[in-house]
Design a protein around this motif. Sequence first.
Motif, PDB file in Angstrom:
ATOM      1  N   LYS A  53     -27.187  14.147  -1.814  1.00 58.82           N
ATOM      2  CA  LYS A  53     -27.633  12.757  -1.592  1.00 58.82           C
ATOM      3  C   LYS A  53     -26.922  11.765  -2.532  1.00 58.82           C
ATOM      4  CE  LYS A  53     -32.061  11.828  -2.424  1.00 58.82           C
ATOM      5  NZ  LYS A  53     -33.504  11.564  -2.223  1.00 58.82           N
ATOM      6  N   TYR A  54     -26.856  12.129  -3.825  1.00 60.03           N
ATOM      7  CA  TYR A  54     -26.336  11.151  -4.805  1.00 60.03           C
ATOM      8  C   TYR A  54     -24.826  11.314  -4.984  1.00 60.03           C
ATOM      9  CZ  TYR A  54     -31.231  10.219  -5.537  1.00 60.03           C
ATOM     10  OH  TYR A  54     -32.540   9.874  -5.326  1.00 60.03           O
ATOM     11  N   HIS A  55     -24.099  11.376  -3.865  1.00 59.76           N
ATOM     12  CA  HIS A  55     -22.632  11.533  -3.974  1.00 59.76           C
ATOM     13  C   HIS A  55     -21.978  10.156  -4.051  1.00 59.76           C
ATOM     14  CE1 HIS A  55     -21.549  10.357   0.178  1.00 59.76           C
ATOM     15  NE2 HIS A  55     -22.775  10.805   0.441  1.00 59.76           N
ATOM     16  N   GLN A 101     -40.592   8.491 -10.641  1.00 55.80           N
ATOM     17  CA  GLN A 101     -39.568   7.733 -11.370  1.00 55.80           C
ATOM     18  C   GLN A 101     -38.249   7.820 -10.604  1.00 55.80           C
ATOM     19  OE1 GLN A 101     -39.592   5.902 -14.197  1.00 55.80           O
ATOM     20  NE2 GLN A 101     -41.777   6.182 -14.555  1.00 55.80           N
ATOM     21  N   ARG A 102     -37.678   6.642 -10.291  1.00 55.39           N
ATOM     22  CA  ARG A 102     -36.390   6.610  -9.596  1.00 55.39           C
ATOM     23  C   ARG A 102     -35.496   5.640 -10.341  1.00 55.39           C
ATOM     24  NH1 ARG A 102     -35.404   5.549  -4.335  1.00 55.39           N
ATOM     25  NH2 ARG A 102     -34.160   7.430  -4.359  1.00 55.39           N
ATOM     26  N   ILE A 103     -34.198   5.900 -10.301  1.00 54.64           N
ATOM     27  CA  ILE A 103     -33.311   4.940 -10.997  1.00 54.64           C
ATOM     28  C   ILE A 103     -32.312   4.306 -10.042  1.00 54.64           C
ATOM     29  CG2 ILE A 103     -33.474   5.846 -13.346  1.00 54.64           C
ATOM     30  CD1 ILE A 103     -31.005   7.510 -12.760  1.00 54.64           C
ATOM     31  N   HIS A 104     -32.244   4.821  -8.829  1.00 55.02           N
ATOM     32  CA  HIS A 104     -31.308   4.227  -7.867  1.00 55.02           C
ATOM     33  C   HIS A 104     -32.096   3.520  -6.774  1.00 55.02           C
ATOM     34  CE1 HIS A 104     -28.883   7.448  -9.756  1.00 55.02           C
ATOM     35  NE2 HIS A 104     -28.130   6.387  -9.951  1.00 55.02           N
ATOM     36  N   LEU A 105     -31.528   2.440  -6.349  1.00 59.66           N
ATOM     37  CA  LEU A 105     -32.289   1.592  -5.438  1.00 59.66           C
ATOM     38  C   LEU A 105     -32.508   2.241  -4.080  1.00 59.66           C
ATOM     39  CD1 LEU A 105     -30.698  -1.875  -6.202  1.00 59.66           C
ATOM     40  CD2 LEU A 105     -32.955  -1.015  -6.861  1.00 59.66           C
ATOM     41  N   GLY A 133     -39.010  14.682  -6.228  1.00 52.71           N
ATOM     42  CA  GLY A 133     -38.303  15.975  -6.159  1.00 52.71           C
ATOM     43  C   GLY A 133     -38.114  16.632  -7.515  1.00 52.71           C
ATOM     44  N   LEU A 134     -37.654  15.864  -8.522  1.00 53.07           N
ATOM     45  CA  LEU A 134     -37.392  16.476  -9.836  1.00 53.07           C
ATOM     46  C   LEU A 134     -38.691  16.806 -10.566  1.00 53.07           C
ATOM     47  CD1 LEU A 134     -34.250  14.516 -11.108  1.00 53.07           C
ATOM     48  CD2 LEU A 134     -34.369  16.830 -10.199  1.00 53.07           C
ATOM     49  N   ALA A 135     -39.752  15.996 -10.307  1.00 54.50           N
ATOM     50  CA  ALA A 135     -41.060  16.333 -10.905  1.00 54.50           C
ATOM     51  C   ALA A 135     -41.518  17.680 -10.363  1.00 54.50           C
ATOM     52  CB  ALA A 135     -42.078  15.248 -10.578  1.00 54.50           C
TER      53      ALA A 135
HETATM   54  P1  ADP Z   1     -35.726  11.073  -5.354  1.00 47.43           P
HETATM   55  O1  ADP Z   1     -34.401  11.706  -5.110  1.00 47.43           O
HETATM   56  O2  ADP Z   1     -36.652  11.224  -4.222  1.00 47.43           O
HETATM   57  O3  ADP Z   1     -35.628   9.689  -5.825  1.00 47.43           O
HETATM   58  P2  ADP Z   1     -36.000  12.882  -7.533  1.00 47.43           P
HETATM   59  O4  ADP Z   1     -37.201  13.162  -8.373  1.00 47.43           O
HETATM   60  O5  ADP Z   1     -35.375  14.029  -6.849  1.00 47.43           O
HETATM   61  O6  ADP Z   1     -36.452  11.806  -6.520  1.00 47.43           O
HETATM   62  O7  ADP Z   1     -34.955  12.211  -8.463  1.00 47.43           O
HETATM   63  C1  ADP Z   1     -35.329  11.199  -9.375  1.00 47.43           C
HETATM   64  C2  ADP Z   1     -34.160  10.300  -9.637  1.00 47.43           C
HETATM   65  O8  ADP Z   1     -33.165  11.009 -10.363  1.00 47.43           O
HETATM   66  C3  ADP Z   1     -33.454   9.870  -8.394  1.00 47.43           C
HETATM   67  O9  ADP Z   1     -34.067   8.702  -7.875  1.00 47.43           O
HETATM   68  C4  ADP Z   1     -32.049   9.626  -8.837  1.00 47.43           C
HETATM   69  O10 ADP Z   1     -31.974   8.329  -9.388  1.00 47.43           O
HETATM   70  C5  ADP Z   1     -31.857  10.616  -9.972  1.00 47.43           C
HETATM   71  N1  ADP Z   1     -31.103  11.806  -9.509  1.00 47.43           N
HETATM   72  C6  ADP Z   1     -31.631  12.994  -9.144  1.00 47.43           C
HETATM   73  N2  ADP Z   1     -30.667  13.883  -8.851  1.00 47.43           N
HETATM   74  C7  ADP Z   1     -29.487  13.230  -9.044  1.00 47.43           C
HETATM   75  C8  ADP Z   1     -28.111  13.640  -8.947  1.00 47.43           C
HETATM   76  N3  ADP Z   1     -27.744  14.856  -8.553  1.00 47.43           N
HETATM   77  N4  ADP Z   1     -27.156  12.710  -9.236  1.00 47.43           N
HETATM   78  C9  ADP Z   1     -27.520  11.461  -9.639  1.00 47.43           C
HETATM   79  N5  ADP Z   1     -28.797  11.039  -9.767  1.00 47.43           N
HETATM   80  C10 ADP Z   1     -29.781  11.919  -9.487  1.00 47.43           C
END
Ligand code: ADP
Length: 496
Positions: free
Chosen positions: A403-405, A448-452, A462-464
Amino acid sequence: MILNMDAEFFTNKENILQAIFDNSLNAMMVADDNGNYLLVNQAAANMFGYTIEELLRMNVKDIHTQPEHADSAQLYRQYLSRGKEIGEFAFIHRDQTPRVAMYHAIRICSNINLSILEDVTEKKRAVETLEETQKALEKTTERLQLSTSAASIGIWDYDPVKNQLIWDETMFRLYGISPQDFPATIEAWFHRIHPEDNPFIQAQTFEWIKDKSEIDTEFRITLPDESIRYIRSKGISYRDESGKISRMVGTNWDITKEKEAEAQKIRARQLEVKNRELEQFAYVASHDLREPLRSIMSFAGLLKMRYANQLDAEAGEYLEFIYQAGGRMEKLIRGLLEYAHIGIEKQREMIDCNVWVDNVIHDLSSLISQTNATIEIQKLPVVQGYSAELHTLFLNLISNGLKYHKEGIAPHIVISAKTDAKNHTFCIEDNGIGIDAQYHEKIFVIFQRIHLNNFYEGAGIGLAHCQKIVELHGGKIWVESEPGKGSRFYFTLEAD
Ligand code: ADP
């Protein structure tokens, strides 16, 4: 009268000497220089196990056993030529047992010799046994010292009368001090005890001195570098008949690791309880939230369907916002429900991670072909784990990599693992957009998300999920990344 007695004595002198010779408790033997016995007494006969008559037909050679003294008759002559001699004489008893005698040999005339002998076999054996026992005791003491030192068990010995506390080397090692720094008194020991435990230990010790026979206690000590260790102490006391204490002896050993493990277990148990409460709360909340949300969504849907043409552009836009926000909320609630469910129906089994990752890749095949991604899977280990949870873990990490490519660059993902004595450390590496160091911990927090949203869709869950799954397996998860330079997500699983 005296004269008479003298006369009687001299008249009977030979008989008297004969009586002394016959009745002596020591063996007496008269032999010539060739070693032939001429006269032997009963004690000699008893000592060698022969009759007097038999001995008188024998030679010293017949009973001497030392091979180096093979020509014993010659030796006999040799030492007797020097006047008299005292020494040891090894002989064979008639019952064939080797024995030892102390002899005193006296030359009584030109070629006649008298030997007075005492069988010292038992005495020698007793001395040898004593020496052996002493050696065995020394060995046991040495072994005890080695094992207590290897097991890091310190031994202390306290004389309450002199207030003298003796420590072995291990005690000094445990307390991190040297004998020069220790005045060897009970107060010096109290001084090493953690201030919070000190009053209790002092009270317990004085009570022990007063009337207790055994002590088994625990306390903390402060090492010179200010670090704190947990010590277990066991001891016994010795008392005189009046009950007054005369000595106290005991051991100390370090139980910090056990204490930490215990504390960790308690923390884990508390965490488990908290988690269960949270799960229940999350489950109830999300479950209950679903109902009103469903109504909002269905009425918003109806509004859109039936009244869209009656609404002006602005109202239509607002309705669309409601509809989208409701959709997102639905996703969040679903995620929350799944999160609350992690580990509830867990089943631990042997999992070949290569097979698990293949399954995940299969599930993601359409996304992989859409993004033109390449995935490199290295040899992965077989682990003990929860099957469904590990599937979710790989799925979330690999799908994030896809996804984050970077725009216009096909994702390339490498999945690898390293194993050491304790852990399997997995790595999921991508060539994507990367993450700024300030977010490396935040991204594992739920929502918590960092990308819009506009660019990358997601619920921030997902990461939680991944963190919860890894912790469920006793491992940890972290990321190494820089913006624009891809990311490496690591997690550990315990190796068996
Ligand atoms: P989601 O992908 O649904 O936003 P995640 O908990 O999986 O939630 O990820 C949290 C945040 O971490 C993402 O919103 C993204 O900003 C960052 N992130 C996760 N995986 C990657 C990755 N492989 N490369 C860059 N940023 C990532």
